[in-house]
Write a protein that holds these residues in place. Structure first.
Motif, PDB file in Angstrom:
ATOM      1  N   UNK A  17       0.874  -1.152   0.082  1.00  0.00           N
ATOM      2  CA  UNK A  17       0.072   0.175   0.201  1.00  0.00           C
ATOM      3  C   UNK A  17       0.970   1.169   0.051  1.00  0.00           C
ATOM      4  N   UNK A  18       2.190   1.111   0.235  1.00  0.00           N
ATOM      5  CA  UNK A  18       2.964   2.378   0.502  1.00  0.00           C
ATOM      6  C   UNK A  18       2.772   2.824   1.990  1.00  0.00           C
ATOM      7  N   UNK A  19       3.865   3.485   2.498  1.00  0.00           N
ATOM      8  CA  UNK A  19       3.756   3.696   4.109  1.00  0.00           C
ATOM      9  C   UNK A  19       4.732   4.963   4.429  1.00  0.00           C
ATOM     10  N   UNK A  77      17.970   5.052   2.306  1.00  0.00           N
ATOM     11  CA  UNK A  77      17.297   4.181   2.990  1.00  0.00           C
ATOM     12  C   UNK A  77      17.238   2.992   2.321  1.00  0.00           C
ATOM     13  N   UNK A  78      17.726   1.749   2.806  1.00  0.00           N
ATOM     14  CA  UNK A  78      17.490   0.643   2.290  1.00  0.00           C
ATOM     15  C   UNK A  78      16.527  -0.180   2.992  1.00  0.00           C
ATOM     16  N   UNK A  79      15.606  -0.859   2.115  1.00  0.00           N
ATOM     17  CA  UNK A  79      14.569  -1.523   2.469  1.00  0.00           C
ATOM     18  C   UNK A  79      14.886  -2.917   2.836  1.00  0.00           C
ATOM     19  N   UNK A  80      14.387  -3.381   3.892  1.00  0.00           N
ATOM     20  CA  UNK A  80      14.453  -4.891   4.332  1.00  0.00           C
ATOM     21  C   UNK A  80      13.162  -5.281   4.569  1.00  0.00           C
ATOM     22  N   UNK A  81      12.669  -6.360   4.004  1.00  0.00           N
ATOM     23  CA  UNK A  81      11.166  -6.909   3.995  1.00  0.00           C
ATOM     24  C   UNK A  81      11.264  -7.740   5.089  1.00  0.00           C
ATOM     25  N   UNK A  82      10.100  -7.624   6.042  1.00  0.00           N
ATOM     26  CA  UNK A  82       9.937  -8.692   7.079  1.00  0.00           C
ATOM     27  C   UNK A  82       9.120  -9.914   6.492  1.00  0.00           C
ATOM     28  N   UNK A  83       9.227 -11.016   7.095  1.00  0.00           N
ATOM     29  CA  UNK A  83       8.725 -12.404   6.491  1.00  0.00           C
ATOM     30  C   UNK A  83       7.199 -12.299   7.061  1.00  0.00           C
ATOM     31  N   UNK A  84       6.475 -12.839   6.102  1.00  0.00           N
ATOM     32  CA  UNK A  84       4.921 -12.897   6.227  1.00  0.00           C
ATOM     33  C   UNK A  84       4.387 -14.210   6.484  1.00  0.00           C
ATOM     34  N   UNK A  91       7.692   5.651   2.119  1.00  0.00           N
ATOM     35  CA  UNK A  91       8.016   4.374   1.368  1.00  0.00           C
ATOM     36  C   UNK A  91       7.267   3.911   0.182  1.00  0.00           C
ATOM     37  N   UNK A  92       7.676   3.981  -0.951  1.00  0.00           N
ATOM     38  CA  UNK A  92       6.650   3.892  -2.201  1.00  0.00           C
ATOM     39  C   UNK A  92       6.210   2.425  -2.135  1.00  0.00           C
ATOM     40  N   UNK A  93       4.974   2.350  -2.973  1.00  0.00           N
ATOM     41  CA  UNK A  93       4.291   0.959  -3.258  1.00  0.00           C
ATOM     42  C   UNK A  93       5.324   0.297  -4.109  1.00  0.00           C
ATOM     43  N   UNK A  94       5.625  -1.197  -3.695  1.00  0.00           N
ATOM     44  CA  UNK A  94       6.365  -1.991  -4.631  1.00  0.00           C
ATOM     45  C   UNK A  94       7.528  -2.359  -4.124  1.00  0.00           C
ATOM     46  N   UNK A  95       7.992  -1.737  -3.200  1.00  0.00           N
ATOM     47  CA  UNK A  95       9.623  -1.883  -2.805  1.00  0.00           C
ATOM     48  C   UNK A  95       9.672  -3.161  -2.195  1.00  0.00           C
ATOM     49  N   UNK A  96      11.043  -3.375  -2.323  1.00  0.00           N
ATOM     50  CA  UNK A  96      11.377  -4.996  -1.832  1.00  0.00           C
ATOM     51  C   UNK A  96      12.665  -4.719  -1.310  1.00  0.00           C
ATOM     52  N   UNK A  97      13.014  -6.015  -0.679  1.00  0.00           N
ATOM     53  CA  UNK A  97      14.370  -6.158   0.152  1.00  0.00           C
ATOM     54  C   UNK A  97      15.396  -5.469  -0.875  1.00  0.00           C
ATOM     55  N   UNK A  98      16.122  -4.619  -0.504  1.00  0.00           N
ATOM     56  CA  UNK A  98      17.343  -4.016  -1.434  1.00  0.00           C
ATOM     57  C   UNK A  98      16.772  -2.761  -2.026  1.00  0.00           C
ATOM     58  N   UNK A 136      -3.416 -19.444 -10.573  1.00  0.00           N
ATOM     59  CA  UNK A 136      -2.892 -18.205 -10.921  1.00  0.00           C
ATOM     60  C   UNK A 136      -4.172 -17.298 -10.924  1.00  0.00           C
ATOM     61  N   UNK A 137      -4.239 -16.096 -10.007  1.00  0.00           N
ATOM     62  CA  UNK A 137      -4.989 -15.148  -9.826  1.00  0.00           C
ATOM     63  C   UNK A 137      -4.111 -13.784 -10.379  1.00  0.00           C
ATOM     64  N   UNK A 138      -4.540 -13.504 -11.638  1.00  0.00           N
ATOM     65  CA  UNK A 138      -3.714 -12.374 -12.327  1.00  0.00           C
ATOM     66  C   UNK A 138      -4.104 -11.082 -11.839  1.00  0.00           C
ATOM     67  N   UNK A 139      -3.057 -10.157 -11.498  1.00  0.00           N
ATOM     68  CA  UNK A 139      -2.888  -8.984 -11.004  1.00  0.00           C
ATOM     69  C   UNK A 139      -3.165  -8.559  -9.450  1.00  0.00           C
ATOM     70  N   UNK A 140      -3.269  -9.948  -8.664  1.00  0.00           N
ATOM     71  CA  UNK A 140      -3.414  -9.966  -7.555  1.00  0.00           C
ATOM     72  C   UNK A 140      -2.184 -10.051  -6.480  1.00  0.00           C
ATOM     73  N   UNK A 141      -0.978  -9.581  -7.401  1.00  0.00           N
ATOM     74  CA  UNK A 141       0.249  -9.777  -6.485  1.00  0.00           C
ATOM     75  C   UNK A 141       0.640  -8.184  -6.112  1.00  0.00           C
ATOM     76  N   UNK A 142       2.219  -8.202  -6.129  1.00  0.00           N
ATOM     77  CA  UNK A 142       2.298  -6.825  -5.458  1.00  0.00           C
ATOM     78  C   UNK A 142       2.609  -5.875  -6.673  1.00  0.00           C
ATOM     79  N   UNK A 143       2.486  -4.561  -6.370  1.00  0.00           N
ATOM     80  CA  UNK A 143       2.443  -3.517  -7.414  1.00  0.00           C
ATOM     81  C   UNK A 143       4.052  -3.321  -7.677  1.00  0.00           C
ATOM     82  N   UNK A 144       4.105  -2.996  -9.177  1.00  0.00           N
ATOM     83  CA  UNK A 144       5.446  -2.826  -9.621  1.00  0.00           C
ATOM     84  C   UNK A 144       5.948  -1.406  -9.354  1.00  0.00           C
TER      85      UNK A 144
END
Length: 332
Positions: free
Chosen positions: A180-182, A221-228, A197-204, A279-287
């Protein structure tokens, strides 16, 4: 050309240690930072002077050459490379300002010149003066803009960020925040900064804040994703598992599935095997770039009934006798 003394600029003696130079620079950089005195051209120039002085005096090799040749130690080196023979033949010392060199006798060069020296170069405009003037214009530059201390182009960045490496900080982000961005609060050198924090960020992923680090440096600011607990991330795609009852797997059903966007209904066809992925198309993470999104892959896990009663066991046996089930181990 009026040359400043780098030691005087930082307010330290010529015998100052590296630690004393660093401490003096940080104090002056904070005091004269453009953010503190917006629109003050004198403060901006002072800030640039302090950065220029620190760039030379904080480098042991540059400082040693500066102590010997003064402010124009770089010009001396360039001239020496351009005239390796010193005007006295191949065996002569490579010193264009020393005895026998093409510029011997000009004040301030060739000797233990310090940084507190005023150099003046004049030409009369007469015969033979053009080459001398052109040489020094090339040697010292014509005063064009757009350069950071040391002559490097800033490319539109602040003087500090063009000279000093950025500072890095880590921001841990949940999958929902990355979706969602934060905003996140990071603390750097005692300062608390809010980072979008922009939408779609990933670790690194790296978020740059220009001039927000210590001493006016850039902050990355280097992003580190928490496990889900539910979703596994593969780039922009997500994976998750859902349980199915035996009835749903055998007869088919519409099963609710939670995604990061909300709940959707997954149509499960009859006869769905355990472990099948949908497969559910478009239900993943925003790019990060554009409006596209990845996909969500849903893997089913069939949950068999347990603790059958005698009646249920007899019914199951009767049902299975009616079903043509091929031997799944026939080819193993």
């Amino acid at each position: 050309m009026d040359v400043r003394d780098y030691y005087q600029t930082l307010g330290v003696p010529r015998t100052a240690t590296a630690s004393e130079i660093k401490k003096a620079f940080r104090k002056l950089a904070r005091e004269h930072h453009p953010d503190k005195k917006p629109g003050d051209k004198a403060a901006l120039q002072r800030f640039k002077d302090v950065n220029e002085a620190n760039e030379v005096l904080s480098d042991p090799d540059k400082r040693a050459k500066y102590d010997r040749f003064g402010k124009d130690w770089e010009a001396y080196e360039r001239a020496a490379r351009a005239n390796p023979g010193g005007g006295r033949g191949a065996g002569a010392a490579a010193d264009p300002f020393g005895p026998g060199g093409p510029f011997a006798g000009y004040a301030g060069f060739g000797g233990a010149g310090g940084g507190n020296v005023r150099y003046e170069f004049r030409t009369s405009g007469g015969a033979g003066s053009a080459g001398f003037s052109d040489f020094f214009e090339t040697l010292f530059g014509s005063g064009g803009g757009g350069a950071a201390p040391g002559g490097r182009s800033t490319g539109g960045r602040s003087a500090t960020s063009a000279v000093f490496p950025p500072v890095e900080a880590i921001a841990e982000v949940t999958l929902e925040e990355a979706f969602h961005g934060a905003s996140r609060i990071v603390e750097v050198a005692g300062r608390r900064l809010e980072v979008a924090i922009p939408r779609g960020v990933d670790t690194g992923s790296r978020v740059r804040l220009t001039g927000k680090g210590p001493d006016g440096r850039d902050l990355i600011v280097v992003i580190r994703m928490q496990p889900h607990a539910t979703f596994t991330r593969r780039g922009a795609d997500l994976e998750r598992e859902i349980p199915l009852t035996l009835r749903e797997a055998l007869l088919g059903a519409e099963v609710p599935v939670r995604t990061l966007k909300g709940r959707v209904l997954l149509t499960v066809p009859s006869g769905t095997q355990n472990g099948k992925s949908f497969r559910l198309t478009g239900q993943g993470m925003p790019r990060l770039k554009g409006d596209a999104a990845g996909d969500l892959y849903v893997r089913v896990r069939v949950v068999l009934p347990s603790h059958l009663s005698d009646e249920a066991r007899a019914a199951a046996a009767a049902f299975l006798d009616l079903v043509d089930v091929p031997d799944p181990r026939a080819r193993s």
